[in-house]
Scaffold this active site. Structure first.
Site, mmCIF file in Angstrom:
data_model
loop_
_atom_site.group_PDB
_atom_site.id
_atom_site.type_symbol
_atom_site.label_atom_id
_atom_site.label_comp_id
_atom_site.label_asym_id
_atom_site.label_seq_id
_atom_site.Cartn_x
_atom_site.Cartn_y
_atom_site.Cartn_z
ATOM 1 N N ASP A 1 0.832 -1.200 0.000
ATOM 2 C CA ASP A 1 0.000 0.000 0.000
ATOM 3 C C ASP A 1 0.872 1.258 0.000
ATOM 4 O O ASP A 1 1.855 1.337 0.750
ATOM 5 C CB ASP A 1 -0.875 -0.034 1.268
ATOM 6 C CG ASP A 1 -1.966 1.008 1.279
ATOM 7 O OD1 ASP A 1 -2.830 0.963 0.390
ATOM 8 O OD2 ASP A 1 -1.961 1.871 2.190
ATOM 9 N N GLU B 1 14.724 -15.364 -0.008
ATOM 10 C CA GLU B 1 15.153 -16.458 0.872
ATOM 11 C C GLU B 1 14.135 -17.594 0.875
ATOM 12 O O GLU B 1 14.428 -18.705 1.292
ATOM 13 C CB GLU B 1 15.266 -15.968 2.325
ATOM 14 C CG GLU B 1 16.456 -15.102 2.604
ATOM 15 C CD GLU B 1 16.341 -14.558 4.032
ATOM 16 O OE1 GLU B 1 15.717 -15.211 4.909
ATOM 17 O OE2 GLU B 1 16.868 -13.454 4.250
HETATM 18 C C1 NOJ Z 1 -4.468 2.888 -0.901
HETATM 19 C C2 NOJ Z 1 -5.594 1.949 -0.630
HETATM 20 O O1 NOJ Z 1 -5.872 1.216 -1.782
HETATM 21 C C3 NOJ Z 1 -6.744 2.776 -0.140
HETATM 22 O O2 NOJ Z 1 -7.931 2.039 -0.072
HETATM 23 C C4 NOJ Z 1 -6.382 3.380 1.186
HETATM 24 O O3 NOJ Z 1 -7.408 4.242 1.615
HETATM 25 C C5 NOJ Z 1 -5.083 4.177 1.095
HETATM 26 N N1 NOJ Z 1 -4.076 3.502 0.349
HETATM 27 C C6 NOJ Z 1 -4.532 4.446 2.463
HETATM 28 O O4 NOJ Z 1 -4.059 3.264 3.039
#
Ligand code: NOJ
Length: 580
Positions: A215, A286
């Site tokens: 993310d 790994e």
């Molecule tokens: C990207 C994620 O896909 C989204 O749903 C989220 O709100 C933001 N990052 C923050 O984590």
């Protein structure tokens, strides 16, 4: 013919995989509380095996107060009770593997939840303490430190800083949150932060997961000194592609720029992030079984994004430039060429994606009067998409995508042709982006409309999503016709189109194939030949224009995104796969 990408015979699964995104809250609910869960996913895995995908990526299921639907993690090593238990996760992973499906989990390293023990400790501790050093706490500016430390804005709207009250009751320091206040950003210069995430990677790798979707992969490292910026970044961003004429296309391809390089600002795409992924790559290497990392990085241009998938970093990065392409053949041609070229320079596969849990579902985007524009959600008072036109274009876009070499992502429900829920009442919305922009010039409906629970059975309560009929967001009544059981075995249904496309893609090994453009002078047509890894590709014709397109003489149609008339033409907004 113009060859853009040569076949790349490969055994590495992530180079060619079709990966299905499960949004756990909305996939299938086993216990009837109206929120999807892990046993619900396990029970529906046969749907995915039959669809013909290679892997599943699950949005976060970790312990979380669910302020941002799980992208606010309080414990990275446990499952939120709403989704089940660690045993349920183990059972889901095992059941997926039994069916030959790999499992990718979501890793959220840019920020924790405000409920994470580290952040609680930081709030309880004093300014300058080791507890605060894991986050980005700073003194405010101006008299009494009453102004935020810099001018950064949250991606969900409003300021990116929140002021805390110190233990003695006085107004205190500020902490940075690029997203909601409930999602404090970690300080990735801190060695403990780095060590913790290596340990979290190992925790899940040891449990048998095949990879991680990372993310906000472009956001972990911020520019030194957190300087003021003045700009604004959007998550569903990119810069607007104005189209351009044929002469511009060649120049754009040469310059390897599709939509222009947006300034990432001091919070995104800093060089320091790459060191982190090199360290993670070593950890994954790994392990046996080709574990993979995929970057969620809203980075442009594509040459810049390709840096995340250099040989010693991640394996894949989401191609959001492709996702944000307008319904325009020239624009698609540019983005496909530039994507393949950029990734070829680093030896990485290109990914293709049209929908996910953060954007308006692609049939609805493509059904808007401004086809392919990207509103931040659609609300009752907004211009509504044309559902039928959108579905036709959505299916045509899907067949363009699934023929392309590399790896493709399918967001749950798109195999049913699901539209966005565009008339949700405000009272049921949960997205922090909706709340943080409400009443401002930037007001947005947010992302709830693409997260509505799936319809499985046309005649069951909640369309079979839950045994009790409960559903955390209401499903439109019109969704009965999209239900999986209403499409199963029905010739021409969207579900059967996805199944057929995935079967052909697998049989002809299109993912490992090459791509050449078929030159022509109709600007509204996208024509290419894919060369499968075994030499057996398909010829693809996408009619993105308004008038029917004659099929080449003697053409044998393998698959079409919509009904074909008897006069050997391809109707508007339709894609066909032909015997090459
Ligand atoms: C990207 C994620 O896909 C989204 O749903 C989220 O709100 C933001 N990052 C923050 O984590």
């Amino acid at each position: 013919m113009t060859l853009v990408h040569a076949p790349f015979p490969t055994a590495e699964w992530w180079r060619t995989a079709v990966i299905y995104q499960v949004y756990p809250r909305s996939f299938a609910d086993s216990d009837g509380d109206g929120v999807g869960d892990l046993p619900g996913i396990t029970a529906r895995l046969d749907h995915l095996a039959r669809l013909g995908v290679d892997a599943v990526w699950l949005s976060p299921f970790y312990r979380s107060p669910q302020k941002d639907a799980g992208y606010d993690v309080a414990d990275y090593r446990d499952i939120d009770p709403v989704f089940g238990t660690l045993d349920d996760a183990d059972a889901m992973i095992a059941a997926a593997h039994e069916r030959g499906l790999r499992v990718i989990v979501d890793l959220v390293p840019n920020h924790t939840s405000a409920d994470h023990p580290w952040f609680r400790a930081a709030l309880a501790a004093a300014p300058g303490s080791p507890e605060r050093a894991r986050y980005l706490f700073r003194d405010g500016k101006g008299p009494g430190g009453a102004e935020p430390p810099n001018d950064w804005r949250s991606i969900f709207g409003g300021p990116a800083w929140t002021r805390v009250t110190e233990a003695d009751g006085t107004p205190g320091q500020w902490y940075l949150h690029l997203f909601d206040t409930s999602q404090p950003d970690l300080d990735w210069t801190h060695p403990e932060v780095r060590a913790e995430f290596v340990s979290v990677l190992r925790f899940w790798l040891d449990r048998g997961v095949d990879g991680f979707r990372v993310d906000v992969a472009h956001g972990l490292v911020k520019a030194d000194g957190l300087p003021d910026w003045g700009g604004e970044v959007e998550m569903v961003g990119g810069t607007v592609d104005e189209g351009g004429d044929a002469a511009d296309d060649a120049a754009a391809e040469d310059a390897d720029v599709v939509t222009g390089a947006g300034d990432p600002g001091p919070m995104f795409d800093q060089d320091g992030v790459h060191e982190i992924y090199r360290e993670w790559r070593k950890v994954l290497d790994e392990y046996d079984g080709e574990r993979a990392l995929v970057a969620e990085a809203w980075v442009e241009p594509l040459s810049r994004l390709a840096r995340y998938v250099r040989p010693d970093e991640m394996h894949q990065a989401f191609n959001f430039t492709f996702l944000t392409t307008r319904w325009d053949a020239a624009a698609y041609r540019r983005v496909i060429t530039a994507s393949l070229r950029a990734n070829d320079t680093v030896g990485a596969p290109t990914t293709w994606v049209l929908s996910n849990h953060d954007v308006v579902r692609h049939p609805s985007r493509l059904g808007l009067p401004d086809a392919g524009s990207r509103p931040h959600g659609i609300g009752r008072d907004d211009v509504q998409p044309d559902e039928e036109l959108g579905l036709r274009r959505g299916r045509a876009a899907t067949l363009l995508m699934l023929a392309l070499p590399g790896s493709a992502y399918v967001y749950q429900g798109e195999e049913l042709g699901l539209p966005e829920h565009t008339t949700l009442p405000d009272e049921v919305r949960t997205d922090p982006a909706f709340f943080r922009t409400r009443g401002t010039d930037e007001a947005e409906a947010g992302r709830d409309g693409c997260r509505v629970p799936l319809p499985w059975e046309a005649a069951a309560p909640a369309f079979g999503f839950s045994p009790t009929g409960a559903s955390w967001l209401p499903q439109p009544q019109s969704w009965a016709r999209y239900a999986a059981d209403a499409q199963d075995g029905v010739e021409g249904s969207t579900l059967e189109m996805y199944r057929a496309a995935l079967r052909l893609r697998r049989e002809r090994r299109l993912g490992a194939g090459g791509l050449e453009w078929v030159d022509g002078d109709d600007e509204s047509v996208l024509a290419f030949r894919t060369v499968g890894a075994d030499g057996r590709g398909v010829a693809v014709l996408g009619n993105l224009g308004a008038t029917p397109l004659p099929l080449p003489p003697g053409a044998r149609v393998l698959l079409a995104s919509g009904p074909l008339p008897d006069d050997d033409t391809v109707p508007a907004d339709t894609t066909v796969w032909l015997e090459a």
